[in-house]
Scaffold this motif. Structure first.
Motif, short mmCIF file in Angstrom:
data_model
loop_
_atom_site.label_atom_id
_atom_site.label_comp_id
_atom_site.label_asym_id
_atom_site.label_seq_id
_atom_site.Cartn_x
_atom_site.Cartn_y
_atom_site.Cartn_z
N LYS A 278 -15.12 -7.80 1.71
CA LYS A 278 -14.55 -8.49 2.54
C LYS A 278 -13.66 -9.04 3.47
CE LYS A 278 -13.10 -14.00 2.02
NZ LYS A 278 -12.59 -15.07 1.13
N ALA A 279 -13.30 -9.08 4.45
CA ALA A 279 -12.54 -8.41 5.94
C ALA A 279 -12.28 -9.74 5.82
CB ALA A 279 -13.23 -8.13 6.63
N GLU A 280 -10.27 -9.83 5.83
CA GLU A 280 -9.59 -10.87 5.95
C GLU A 280 -8.26 -10.19 7.14
OE1 GLU A 280 -9.46 -14.50 2.59
OE2 GLU A 280 -8.86 -12.33 1.74
N LYS A 281 -8.25 -10.73 8.42
CA LYS A 281 -6.95 -10.63 8.75
C LYS A 281 -5.71 -11.69 8.36
CE LYS A 281 -5.48 -11.29 12.96
NZ LYS A 281 -5.66 -10.99 14.44
N ILE A 282 -4.78 -11.34 8.61
CA ILE A 282 -3.55 -12.28 7.48
C ILE A 282 -2.41 -12.81 8.38
CG2 ILE A 282 -2.07 -12.73 4.99
CD1 ILE A 282 -5.02 -12.29 4.62
N PHE A 283 -1.91 -11.67 9.08
CA PHE A 283 -1.01 -11.97 9.94
C PHE A 283 -0.55 -11.07 11.22
CE2 PHE A 283 1.55 -10.38 6.47
CZ PHE A 283 2.24 -9.11 7.37
N ASN A 284 -0.07 -11.57 12.12
CA ASN A 284 0.18 -10.53 12.95
C ASN A 284 1.37 -9.96 13.18
OD1 ASN A 284 -2.23 -10.13 14.42
ND2 ASN A 284 -1.83 -12.15 15.42
N ILE A 285 1.80 -8.57 13.49
CA ILE A 285 3.24 -8.17 13.68
C ILE A 285 3.82 -7.57 15.34
CG2 ILE A 285 4.69 -6.23 12.37
CD1 ILE A 285 3.07 -6.03 10.46
N PRO A 286 5.08 -8.21 15.95
CA PRO A 286 5.03 -7.54 17.45
C PRO A 286 5.73 -5.96 17.43
CG PRO A 286 6.44 -8.83 16.44
CD PRO A 286 6.32 -9.16 14.87
N PRO A 287 5.77 -5.92 18.23
CA PRO A 287 6.29 -4.02 18.56
C PRO A 287 7.30 -3.71 18.01
CG PRO A 287 5.01 -4.44 20.58
CD PRO A 287 4.71 -5.76 19.64
N VAL B 247 1.10 -1.69 21.51
CA VAL B 247 0.28 -2.22 21.43
C VAL B 247 0.43 -3.55 20.17
CG1 VAL B 247 -1.25 -1.01 22.17
CG2 VAL B 247 -0.55 -0.96 19.12
N ASN B 248 0.68 -4.83 19.47
CA ASN B 248 0.82 -5.58 18.63
C ASN B 248 0.44 -4.41 17.17
OD1 ASN B 248 2.63 -7.45 19.43
ND2 ASN B 248 0.66 -8.17 20.54
N SER B 249 0.55 -5.00 16.04
CA SER B 249 -0.11 -4.71 14.67
C SER B 249 -0.42 -5.66 14.27
CB SER B 249 1.08 -4.02 14.05
OG SER B 249 1.10 -2.79 14.86
N SER B 250 -1.68 -5.56 13.05
CA SER B 250 -2.14 -6.78 11.84
C SER B 250 -2.23 -6.38 11.27
CB SER B 250 -3.10 -7.26 12.84
OG SER B 250 -3.40 -7.83 14.23
N VAL B 251 -2.06 -6.87 9.57
CA VAL B 251 -2.55 -6.55 8.58
C VAL B 251 -3.21 -7.23 7.88
CG1 VAL B 251 -1.47 -6.09 6.24
CG2 VAL B 251 0.41 -6.17 7.34
N ILE B 252 -4.25 -6.80 6.79
CA ILE B 252 -6.09 -6.91 7.20
C ILE B 252 -6.36 -6.84 5.20
CG2 ILE B 252 -6.61 -6.92 9.44
CD1 ILE B 252 -8.56 -4.21 7.84
N VAL B 253 -6.90 -7.66 4.69
CA VAL B 253 -7.48 -7.42 2.81
C VAL B 253 -8.90 -7.16 2.96
CG1 VAL B 253 -7.61 -8.01 0.96
CG2 VAL B 253 -5.38 -8.70 2.09
N LEU B 254 -9.18 -6.11 3.07
CA LEU B 254 -10.65 -6.29 2.19
C LEU B 254 -10.23 -5.84 0.41
CD1 LEU B 254 -11.28 -2.91 5.37
CD2 LEU B 254 -11.88 -5.35 5.03
N THR B 255 -11.12 -6.76 0.16
CA THR B 255 -11.98 -7.32 -0.88
C THR B 255 -13.57 -6.71 -1.05
OG1 THR B 255 -9.92 -8.68 -1.01
CG2 THR B 255 -11.88 -9.02 -3.01
#
Length: 252
Positions: free
Chosen positions: A158-167, A176-184
Motif C-alpha cells: 500500500k503506497a501513501e505520499k505523506i508530505f512534500n519537502i522544498p529544495p 526539484v521538490n521531494s516527497s516522503v512516502i510510506v509503503l506498507t
C-alpha cells in the motif's frame, strides 16, 4: 563536506523536516523490528534512529560518509556497501527488517525494485524521493503517472505520499521538490499468478503506453478478444494486470 553530485547527494538540513521524518518512522516502525537506513550520508537521521532502535544498521556506499558515521556509530552498525548489491538476508542474519532513508535520487527507483524482489524481507518502507518519483510510486489507474513503478510496487505494498519537502531544506538545494512516502506490505502479498510473467506483461504493456493492449501484447497472447485488451495500460489496476496474467497462463 561537499555533496557529491555523481552520487545524488543532497544533505537535509531543515530540523523541522528531520523531526517529521523521525516521528513518521517512530509511528510506523516497531522498536522490536530491525531497522535499516539506506544512504545515511552525514547521519542527520542516523544518530536518533541508532538511539531508539536496538537492532539498527546503516548502509552507506561513500567512504567519506562512512568515516563520519564511524565517529558516533559502532562499526558493527555500519555496512560499507552499495545497497543494490546487498543481499537483504545477510543484513540481520535472515530476519525481516523495515527500510528507511533519504534515498539518493539517482538510485531511488532501483531501491523500490530491490524491495519488490525481496518483499518477504521488507514489510515497511519510509523514504524520501524526488517528488515526481514519489508520485509515480503512489499513482492510481487512469493518470499519466501510472506506470511500471506504481503497478509493480502496489502489487505488494500500500503506497501513501505523506508530505512534500522544498529544495531549500537541503544543502545543496536540488532543482526539484521531494516527497516522503510510506509503503506498507499487504497482508496477502503473494500474487495468485506467475510473478515473472506478471512483470513481463507490465513492462511490455507500458513500453508503448498510448497504444491499446491488443496491439502491445500480441507477442504474448494468442487471443486478445477479451474487452480488457481494448484498454491502454495506464487505465488498468493491479488486479487487471493479475487477471491478464491469468489469461496468459490459460492460453499456454
Amino acid at each position: 563536506m561537499k555533496a557529491k553530485k555523481h552520487l545524488g547527494q543532497h544533505f537535509l538540513k531543515d530540523n523541522q523536516v528531520i523531526y517529521r521524518i523521525v516521528s513518521l518512522i517512530d509511528q510506523h516502525c516497531k522498536k522490536d523490528t530491525p531497522l535499516l537506513e539506506v544512504g545515511p550520508g552525514q547521519g542527520i537521521l542516523t544518530e536518533q534512529l541508532y538511539l531508539e532502535y536496538s537492532d539498527f544498521k546503516a548502509v552507506e556506499f561513500d567512504e567519506d560518509m562512512v568515516n563520519i558515521l564511524r565517529t558516533f556509530l559502532h562499526p558493527s552498525r555500519i555496512i560499507h556497501k552499495d545497497f543494490l548489491r546487498l543481499d537483504p538476508k545477510d543484513v540481520f542474519n535472515g530476519a525481516a527488517f523495515n527500510l528507511v532513508g533519504n534515498f539518493p535520487y539517482n538510485i531511488s527507483s532501483q531501491i523500490i525494485f530491490k524491495m519488490i524482489e525481496n518483499v518477504e524481507m521488507i514489510p515497511k518502507m519510509i523514504g524520501m524521493f524526488q517528488k515526481e518519483v514519489a508520485e509515480r510510486i503512489c499513482a492510481g489507474p487512469g493518470g499519466k503517472t501510472n506506470g511500471i513503478l506504481s503497478v509493480r510496487a502496489q502489487a505488494f505494498y500500500k503506497a501513501e505520499k505523506i508530505f512534500n519537502i522544498p529544495p531549500e531544506a537541503f544543502s545543496p538545494p536540488p532543482k526539484v521538490n521531494s516527497s516522503v512516502i510510506v509503503l506498507t506490505r499487504k497482508d496477502n502479498y503473494q500474487l495468485p499468478c506467475d510473478e515473472k510473467l506478471f512483470s513481463r506483461i507490465i513492462k511490455t504493456g507500458f513500453q508503448q503506453r498510448r497504444k491499446k493492449l491488443r496491439n502491445t501484447l500480441k507477442s504474448i497472447f494468442d487471443n486478445t478478444e477479451d474487452p480488457i485488451f481494448q484498454k491502454r495500460p495506464e487505465e488498468l489496476t493491479v488486479e487487471d494486470f493479475v487477471n491478464i496474467t491469468l489469461i496468459a497462463q490459460k492460453q499456454k
